[in-house]
Design a protein around this motif. Structure first.
Motif, PDB file in Angstrom:
ATOM      1  N   PRO A   1     -17.014   7.053  14.927  1.00 24.09           N
ATOM      2  CA  PRO A   1     -17.273   8.205  14.065  1.00 24.09           C
ATOM      3  C   PRO A   1     -18.722   8.245  13.606  1.00 24.09           C
ATOM      4  N   VAL A   2     -19.197   9.424  13.300  1.00 32.18           N
ATOM      5  CA  VAL A   2     -20.577   9.601  12.855  1.00 32.18           C
ATOM      6  C   VAL A   2     -20.847   8.779  11.596  1.00 32.18           C
ATOM      7  N   ARG A   3     -19.878   8.717  10.681  1.00 34.61           N
ATOM      8  CA  ARG A   3     -20.104   8.048   9.397  1.00 34.61           C
ATOM      9  C   ARG A   3     -20.371   6.552   9.525  1.00 34.61           C
ATOM     10  N   SER A   4     -20.012   5.958  10.678  1.00 34.02           N
ATOM     11  CA  SER A   4     -20.226   4.515  10.837  1.00 34.02           C
ATOM     12  C   SER A   4     -21.525   4.197  11.583  1.00 34.02           C
ATOM     13  N   PHE A   5     -22.336   5.201  11.874  1.00 32.09           N
ATOM     14  CA  PHE A   5     -23.599   4.976  12.587  1.00 32.09           C
ATOM     15  C   PHE A   5     -24.518   4.114  11.713  1.00 32.09           C
ATOM     16  N   PRO A   6     -25.039   3.007  12.252  1.00 29.66           N
ATOM     17  CA  PRO A   6     -25.865   2.084  11.448  1.00 29.66           C
ATOM     18  C   PRO A   6     -27.061   2.739  10.773  1.00 29.66           C
ATOM     19  N   ASP A   7     -27.703   3.706  11.443  1.00 26.14           N
ATOM     20  CA  ASP A   7     -28.876   4.378  10.870  1.00 26.14           C
ATOM     21  C   ASP A   7     -28.503   5.741  10.286  1.00 26.14           C
ATOM     22  N   HIS A   8     -27.305   5.826   9.748  1.00 28.18           N
ATOM     23  CA  HIS A   8     -26.783   7.093   9.221  1.00 28.18           C
ATOM     24  C   HIS A   8     -27.716   7.712   8.181  1.00 28.18           C
ATOM     25  N   ASP A   9     -28.378   6.882   7.376  1.00 29.49           N
ATOM     26  CA  ASP A   9     -29.221   7.390   6.295  1.00 29.49           C
ATOM     27  C   ASP A   9     -30.677   7.587   6.706  1.00 29.49           C
ATOM     28  N   SER A  10     -30.935   7.563   7.988  1.00 32.02           N
ATOM     29  CA  SER A  10     -32.302   7.771   8.467  1.00 32.02           C
ATOM     30  C   SER A  10     -32.807   9.162   8.086  1.00 32.02           C
ATOM     31  N   PRO A  11     -34.034   9.264   7.571  1.00 29.94           N
ATOM     32  CA  PRO A  11     -34.600  10.578   7.235  1.00 29.94           C
ATOM     33  C   PRO A  11     -34.645  11.515   8.441  1.00 29.94           C
ATOM     34  N   ASP A  12     -34.737  10.958   9.638  1.00 30.55           N
ATOM     35  CA  ASP A  12     -34.808  11.782  10.845  1.00 30.55           C
ATOM     36  C   ASP A  12     -33.481  12.462  11.161  1.00 30.55           C
ATOM     37  N   LEU A  13     -32.394  12.006  10.531  1.00 29.81           N
ATOM     38  CA  LEU A  13     -31.078  12.599  10.776  1.00 29.81           C
ATOM     39  C   LEU A  13     -30.600  13.467   9.615  1.00 29.81           C
ATOM     40  N   LYS A  14     -31.334  13.454   8.516  1.00 24.42           N
ATOM     41  CA  LYS A  14     -30.871  14.126   7.304  1.00 24.42           C
ATOM     42  C   LYS A  14     -30.559  15.603   7.558  1.00 24.42           C
ATOM     43  N   GLU A  15     -31.468  16.312   8.208  1.00 21.24           N
ATOM     44  CA  GLU A  15     -31.272  17.742   8.441  1.00 21.24           C
ATOM     45  C   GLU A  15     -30.099  17.992   9.384  1.00 21.24           C
ATOM     46  N   THR A  16     -29.998  17.180  10.431  1.00 21.51           N
ATOM     47  CA  THR A  16     -28.909  17.337  11.392  1.00 21.51           C
ATOM     48  C   THR A  16     -27.551  17.142  10.732  1.00 21.51           C
ATOM     49  N   LEU A  17     -27.411  16.071   9.953  1.00 22.74           N
ATOM     50  CA  LEU A  17     -26.127  15.783   9.320  1.00 22.74           C
ATOM     51  C   LEU A  17     -25.752  16.873   8.327  1.00 22.74           C
ATOM     52  N   HIS A  18     -26.753  17.416   7.640  1.00 23.15           N
ATOM     53  CA  HIS A  18     -26.487  18.496   6.684  1.00 23.15           C
ATOM     54  C   HIS A  18     -26.056  19.767   7.400  1.00 23.15           C
ATOM     55  N   ASP A  19     -26.736  20.089   8.483  1.00 20.37           N
ATOM     56  CA  ASP A  19     -26.467  21.339   9.195  1.00 20.37           C
ATOM     57  C   ASP A  19     -25.167  21.296   9.999  1.00 20.37           C
ATOM     58  N   MET A  20     -24.901  20.169  10.638  1.00 21.79           N
ATOM     59  CA  MET A  20     -23.806  20.095  11.595  1.00 21.79           C
ATOM     60  C   MET A  20     -22.441  19.860  10.947  1.00 21.79           C
ATOM     61  N   ARG A  21     -22.416  19.258   9.787  1.00 19.86           N
ATOM     62  CA  ARG A  21     -21.139  19.014   9.093  1.00 19.86           C
ATOM     63  C   ARG A  21     -20.123  18.356  10.017  1.00 19.86           C
ATOM     64  N   PHE A  22     -20.518  17.259  10.627  1.00 18.97           N
ATOM     65  CA  PHE A  22     -19.655  16.591  11.611  1.00 18.97           C
ATOM     66  C   PHE A  22     -18.306  16.218  11.001  1.00 18.97           C
ATOM     67  N   LEU A  23     -17.264  16.411  11.780  1.00 24.83           N
ATOM     68  CA  LEU A  23     -15.905  16.138  11.325  1.00 24.83           C
ATOM     69  C   LEU A  23     -15.714  14.662  10.989  1.00 24.83           C
ATOM     70  N   THR A  24     -16.322  13.792  11.790  1.00 21.93           N
ATOM     71  CA  THR A  24     -16.134  12.355  11.568  1.00 21.93           C
ATOM     72  C   THR A  24     -17.163  11.788  10.589  1.00 21.93           C
ATOM     73  N   ASP A  25     -17.904  12.695   9.926  1.00 19.18           N
ATOM     74  CA  ASP A  25     -18.816  12.260   8.870  1.00 19.18           C
ATOM     75  C   ASP A  25     -18.218  12.552   7.501  1.00 19.18           C
ATOM     76  N   LYS A  26     -17.001  13.077   7.488  1.00 17.29           N
ATOM     77  CA  LYS A  26     -16.335  13.443   6.243  1.00 17.29           C
ATOM     78  C   LYS A  26     -15.452  12.306   5.741  1.00 17.29           C
ATOM     79  N   THR A  27     -15.280  12.270   4.443  1.00 17.03           N
ATOM     80  CA  THR A  27     -14.312  11.356   3.844  1.00 17.03           C
ATOM     81  C   THR A  27     -12.923  11.731   4.343  1.00 17.03           C
ATOM     82  N   THR A  28     -12.141  10.729   4.742  1.00 19.43           N
ATOM     83  CA  THR A  28     -10.780  10.968   5.216  1.00 19.43           C
ATOM     84  C   THR A  28      -9.777  10.317   4.275  1.00 19.43           C
ATOM     85  N   ILE A  29      -8.764  11.079   3.918  1.00 25.89           N
ATOM     86  CA  ILE A  29      -7.649  10.559   3.120  1.00 25.89           C
ATOM     87  C   ILE A  29      -6.422  10.573   4.020  1.00 25.89           C
ATOM     88  N   PHE A  30      -5.864   9.411   4.268  1.00 26.38           N
ATOM     89  CA  PHE A  30      -4.679   9.325   5.108  1.00 26.38           C
ATOM     90  C   PHE A  30      -3.430   9.532   4.255  1.00 26.38           C
TER      91      PHE A  30
END
Length: 366
Positions: A177-206
């Motif tokens: 999932p996107v949320r487990s990417f080691p460099d998730h907080d990289s400034p180079d990804l900030k705009e992409t993560l904000h714009d794309m709203r990836f499904l696997t970057d969301k909090t999941t409640i089972f």
């Protein structure tokens, strides 16, 4: 700000039954066949908050306004949904804007309710859904890489973003999932993560959906789901969607008696809202006056001016100060004026961090 939760799961796991229960309305079909839910169901429901009634008992407002949560119920996903199998893949866009995902997992046996995979196996089901969400994100990510690659030929910053995107793509291609990417907080990804709203970057409640016999205690299936959620730092709640649906429309006192007969203290709605607030780091501050008593959801850690912005942008822009009375003090002493007389009404500035249950009155000027 409202809380939005997208509901996902395989067909016939109880998603639409849960939706009916959560909204206390029978406006989502619930039948024993796959793909019963074809159009996404939307419902906005109030967040239970007993503090509002107690405040209203003191100030006698014209109305009480709860915080709200929007539930989005999409068609059941199946294996291969990201490649066009079934119907659910068409509606994943409807939950991209959601704050969190509610993943309903079947944790009960019932020969009268068909299982799309042939038999009940919660971990297999979880992996199918998680895998389809990963593949859906990969498709979106590849399109983003393609667009940025064209810009990167003549833009230095775009080249940095492209490098980060390609590393993220490799991570997702490996089934992560996107949320487990080691460099998730990289400034180079900030705009992409904000714009794309990836499904696997969301909090999941089972949500482990159980039968009536397991409503008060975990069965083996629930323990499997809890273990999976714990390993991935996610929340897991156990409910019986059928019981919740049976309670739909009952007065509060009858609902409480119904729950007590099963040895359960809280309704599914209460459990899920609490889990959502906890997972997303949400709290509510309160306002109380003759026109309305109201709960305002904000992120934990927000300072007074930013919290004021959820009431109106002018409140944030022209913030001067905030009068704050802790909820317990407000109730104990009978309202604003007694608290003022006792010195319990504090005037706070722009650096004050709003606490859960603060009864706030803003002073602003624009």
């Amino acid at each position: 700000m409202g809380l939005s939760i997208g509901i996902v799961g395989l067909p016939n796991v109880g998603k639409s039954t849960l939706f009916n229960a959560l909204t206390r309305a029978q406006n989502a079909q619930s039948e024993n066949y796959p793909f019963c839910t074809i159009e996404p169901n939307l419902a906005t429901v109030p967040v239970p908050d007993g503090r509002l009634l107690k405040l209203a008992g003191i100030v006698h407002p014209e109305q009480i306004i709860n915080a709200t949560v929007e539930f989005v119920d999409i068609a059941g996903l199946v294996r291969g949904a990201s490649k066009g199998e079934g119907l659910g893949n068409k509606f994943l866009a409807n939950i991209r804007e959601a704050d969190a995902i509610l993943h309903v997992v079947r944790c009960f046996e019932d020969s009268d309710v068909v299982h799309v995979e042939g038999k009940v196996d919660p971990l297999r089901d979880v992996n199918i859904i998680e895998g389809e969400l990963v593949l859906a994100d990969l498709e979106s990510l590849e399109k983003r890489v393609e667009r940025v690659a064209k810009i990167a030929r003549s833009d230095k910053d775009a080249r940095k973003e492209l490098e980060a995107l390609e590393a993220l793509r490799k991570h997702v291609e490996d089934g992560n999932p996107v949320r487990s990417f080691p460099d998730h907080d990289s400034p180079d990804l900030k705009e992409t993560l904000h714009d794309m709203r990836f499904l696997t970057d969301k909090t999941t409640i089972f949500v482990a959906n159980v039968g009536e016999e397991s409503v008060a205690e975990d069965n083996d299936y629930v323990r499997e789901v809890r273990g999976y959620a714990a390993r991935h730092d996610e929340e897991c709640v156990r409910i019986c969607a059928k019981i919740e649906e049976d309670m739909a429309g009952l007065p509060d006192d009858e609902r409480n008696e119904f729950l007590a007969s099963y040895g359960v203290e809280q309704s599914g709605l209460d459990v899920i809202i609490a889990a959502g607030y906890k997972a997303l780091g949400l709290i509510s501050f309160l306002t109380a006056g003759p026109k309305e008593v109201r709960a305002w959801p904000i992120r934990r850690g927000w300072k007074a001016p930013k919290a004021a912005g959820v009431i109106h942008t002018d409140f944030e822009r022209g913030f001067i100060r905030a009068q704050v009375i802790p909820y317990d003090d407000y109730i104990k002493h009978g309202g604003e004026q007694p608290c003022k007389a006792l010195g319990l009404a504090r005037m706070e500035g722009k650096d004050y961090v709003i606490a859960d249950g603060d009864v706030v009155e803003y002073l602003f000027n624009v």
